[in-house]
Write a protein that holds these residues in place. Structure first.
Motif, PDB file in Angstrom:
ATOM      1  N   LEU A   1       0.770  -1.066  -0.099  1.00 41.90           N
ATOM      2  CA  LEU A   1       0.163   0.161  -0.268  1.00 41.90           C
ATOM      3  C   LEU A   1       1.169   1.143   0.242  1.00 41.90           C
ATOM      4  O   LEU A   1       1.956   1.193   0.847  1.00 41.90           O
ATOM      5  CB  LEU A   1      -0.891  -0.021   1.086  1.00 41.90           C
ATOM      6  N   LYS A   2       0.867   1.880  -1.238  1.00 44.22           N
ATOM      7  CA  LYS A   2       1.368   3.012  -1.482  1.00 44.22           C
ATOM      8  C   LYS A   2       1.146   4.459  -0.873  1.00 44.22           C
ATOM      9  O   LYS A   2      -0.381   4.510  -1.265  1.00 44.22           O
ATOM     10  CB  LYS A   2       2.048   3.747  -2.790  1.00 44.22           C
ATOM     11  N   ILE A   3       1.897   5.532   0.036  1.00 48.09           N
ATOM     12  CA  ILE A   3       0.863   6.931   0.244  1.00 48.09           C
ATOM     13  C   ILE A   3       2.111   7.516  -0.814  1.00 48.09           C
ATOM     14  O   ILE A   3       3.282   7.931   0.167  1.00 48.09           O
ATOM     15  CB  ILE A   3       1.026   7.034   1.718  1.00 48.09           C
ATOM     16  N   THR A   4       1.701   8.441  -1.250  1.00 45.00           N
ATOM     17  CA  THR A   4       2.616   8.744  -2.046  1.00 45.00           C
ATOM     18  C   THR A   4       3.312  10.330  -1.731  1.00 45.00           C
ATOM     19  O   THR A   4       2.672  10.564  -1.074  1.00 45.00           O
ATOM     20  CB  THR A   4       2.149   9.748  -3.940  1.00 45.00           C
ATOM     21  N   SER A   5       3.925  10.805  -2.420  1.00 47.49           N
ATOM     22  CA  SER A   5       4.858  11.874  -1.649  1.00 47.49           C
ATOM     23  C   SER A   5       4.752  13.114  -2.321  1.00 47.49           C
ATOM     24  O   SER A   5       5.134  14.731  -2.198  1.00 47.49           O
ATOM     25  CB  SER A   5       6.266  12.734  -1.864  1.00 47.49           C
ATOM     26  N   HIS A   6       2.680  13.702  -2.886  1.00 48.70           N
ATOM     27  CA  HIS A   6       2.093  14.620  -3.335  1.00 48.70           C
ATOM     28  C   HIS A   6       1.837  15.776  -2.537  1.00 48.70           C
ATOM     29  O   HIS A   6       1.798  15.366  -1.204  1.00 48.70           O
ATOM     30  CB  HIS A   6       0.589  13.840  -4.387  1.00 48.70           C
TER      31      HIS A   6
END
Length: 651
Positions: free
Chosen positions: A131-136
């Motif tokens: 599960l990825k949480i972006t650096s946006h």
């Protein structure tokens, strides 16, 4: 008086002389090998045995290389599997290392790379999902599988895609994080349906771009790390603060968030940290060996949550577990399989701080895993409390998975035998029976694609599947397409078979009736191949499933196997797989043709940055292709001349 050694000229044409020369060469080779063994150092290392064809037979490790390798050659092992292996050894390679832990890691790296015949081998080509949480600026939550990019945050690994997607749904309900692609996010002018059903706080529009979103992202990350108590306490404080400032609407939203999180915690049955002894990430491993097959079931606990399990089935279990020397500690097959899995699996996968196992394993294995992970790794074989419950669940999962495999293999064996008997095929080794099946797919003549799928060893061999782009024919001419793919497939294979360096399939299936079979017959006649190999799967009356008939190229009468025939079930399985593989390839090719595919990258002057800007502005390649020259010019950095070049390339 001994006779002089035979020269190659003397031995030529004389069978007895050839045998004597072969025996002399074998003795010389054996003597050379034993001299190499005696010269080995008494140090930790890894050894590899090779046969006369240069194929790897076995890879092993040792605390004392000389002592271990000598033990293979100092006694007669008879007709055992170890004796069979030793009789095939013609060459040896060794690598000296500093410690036994280094030897273990090197051994299993080589096993995964070389695929030795007499080692337990686990193959798992699929990487684990995260599960990825972006650096946006407004982070996105997404399912991810592949190489890790340090700019983003990853949580996992998870045992299956289903576990990741379930966690994403959980995050949406509680923390309302966005899941949309950046190209969609950047072009939204109003909130989407997910916002309306309270699954997203809509950071794509100004109304949702508040400091609360960053707090929700932080809470989600802490929750995924297992810090559930801290997350609940922070939400409680936040709700109280809103209430004291008389912001009752905001306090009510946080209250609803707390209630949702409490409900999730109850549904997920998350234990307190004391239940796992302070460990939030735990792997549970259970092994089962039965009927010459083995299963290792891996259950994962991440952030204190049990995420499900995944079964692995190794190869070469019988051969590998039979190789046990007198100087080795007696190890059960279950222990050997489990140790092999742990060493090979954690080479490429993250190692948690705690691994609970159903069988005791070598202490050096935990040391090696700690070296691999760069931190201390504990391996526990007799757990208590919650860990014991998890292990019992994992053992039950291994039992069920192995029972299912044995049942499926029994069924597949029966289907293979039924097909061989129904077609009266002369197959010497049923376990090596090979079928290749071909299908043609296109859309009204556009993007014609041919597929070849392979059935061998009682199962589909997806690694041997091939797709063929069909070109230079009239659109929609399936006969010409079949002719082209069969010619391309079997022209070189026929030459190799004549030289004895290749092997043709035992049966060639084509999806079609007499027309397709006659085309296959022409190809095989031109190549000088046996026509009895070809069979066509012809649709029955009304094209109903179960009424198919087999059409042959060698003049035999059509055969109807019967709706309930095990042979027909196997043919249908292979035919359907060929159709699926062809149509997915055709759709991808058609989409690339219609949207310009990757031609955007081929336009001079369009680099990665401009391509990214174009895709974000128009929402994908299809959107870029649909844009006018004036619209393309509106993108920063795109001149009118370049816009015209892009338009021409995509049209």
């Amino acid at each position: 008086m001994s006779s002089p050694p035979l020269s190659p000229t003397d031995a030529a044409g004389d069978p007895q002389a050839e045998r004597l020369a072969s025996e002399a060469a074998e003795r010389a080779m054996r003597e050379k090998l034993l001299n190499e063994v005696n010269a080995l150092p008494a140090m930790p290392g890894v050894y590899r045995y090779f046969d006369a064809k240069g194929e790897v037979l076995y890879v092993g490790k040792a605390k004392d290389l000389k002592r271990r390798v000598c033990s293979y050659f100092q006694k007669n092992h008879g007709g055992t599997r170890i004796g069979l292996m030793v009789s095939r050894i013609v060459r040896m390679e060794t690598t000296v290392v500093r410690t036994e832990a280094e030897a273990l890691l090197l051994e299993n790296n080589l096993i995964k790379t070389l695929n030795p015949r007499f080692n337990i081998l686990f193959r798992d080509d699929k990487s684990y999902p995260y599960l990825k949480i972006t650096s946006h600026a407004w982070p996105r939550m997404a399912y991810y599988r592949g190489a890790v990019d340090k700019r983003h945050k990853y949580f996992g690994p998870f045992p299956s895609a289903w576990a990741v997607k379930e966690s994403i749904q959980l995050m949406q309900k509680v923390f309302k994080l966005r899941t949309c692609e950046d190209s969609v996010f950047n072009n939204r002018s109003r909130p989407c349906l997910l916002h309306q059903i309270k699954r997203c706080s809509a950071p794509c529009v100004p109304i949702g771009q508040t400091p609360a979103y960053a707090r929700d992202v932080q809470s989600a990350e802490r929750f995924l790390r297992g810090e559930t108590d801290e997350v609940m306490a922070a939400l409680q404080e936040q709700m109280t603060a809103y209430a004291e400032r008389f912001d009752y609407e905001l306090a009510a939203e946080v209250r609803n968030q707390i209630q949702a999180l409490s409900k999730v915690l109850q549904q997920q049955v998350i234990e307190e940290s004391s239940a796992t002894g302070g460990e939030r990430d735990v792997d549970i491993l259970a092994v089962k060996v039965q009927g010459g097959k083995a299963c290792v079931n891996l259950a994962m606990v991440r952030g204190g949550r049990h995420l499900g399990d995944r079964a692995f089935f190794p190869k070469h279990v019988d051969d590998a577990t039979a190789i046990q020397l007198d100087d080795e500690e007696a190890r059960s097959p279950e222990r050997q399989v489990l140790e092999a899995f742990m060493a090979q699996h954690y080479i490429a996968s993250p190692v948690p701080g705690l691994i609970v196992v159903s069988e005791p394993v070598d202490a050096s294995l935990a040391e090696a895993l700690g070296t691999q992970a760069g931190s201390r790794v504990t391996v526990q074989a007799q757990p208590r409390g919650q860990r014991r419950i998890w292990l019992e669940m994992c053992v039950k999962g291994a039992d069920l998975a192995l029972a299912r495999l044995l049942a499926e293999e029994g069924s597949q064996h029966a289907r293979t035998r039924a097909l061989v008997d129904a077609l009266d095929l002369s197959v010497t080794e049923i376990d090596k029976f090979r079928v290749e099946c071909f299908d043609i797919s296109h859309t009204a003549g556009e993007a014609t694609m041919a597929s070849c799928v392979v059935f061998e060893g009682h199962q589909m061999q997806s690694s041997q599947y091939r797709r063929y782009n069909i070109e230079g024919i009239t659109g929609g001419d399936d006969y010409a397409a079949m002719r082209q793919v069969l010619t391309r497939r079997y022209s070189k294979m026929a030459e190799a078979a004549q030289l004895g360096t290749g092997r043709l399939p035992d049966l060639v299936l084509v999806d079609g009736g007499r027309g397709q079979v006659s085309m296959a017959r022409e190809v095989f006649e031109e190549l000088g191949l046996d026509l009895s190999l070809i069979a066509g799967v012809e649709k029955g009356e009304g094209r109903k499933v179960g009424l198919e008939e087999l059409v042959f190229a060698d003049g035999r009468e059509k055969v109807y196997l019967g709706r309930d025939s095990a042979a027909l079930m196997l043919i249908a399985q292979i035919r359907d797989e060929a159709h699926r593989f062809a149509i997915t390839g055709m759709r991808a090719k058609r989409a690339a043709t219609r949207t310009g595919g990757s031609r955007l990258e081929d336009v001079p002057g369009v680099g990665p940055k401009k391509r990214s800007q174009l895709l974000q502005r128009f929402g994908g390649v299809r959107g870029v292709a649909g844009a006018s020259v004036d619209e393309l010019c509106s993108v920063k950095g795109i001149s009118r001349e370049l816009a015209e070049d892009i338009y021409r390339a995509l049209h």
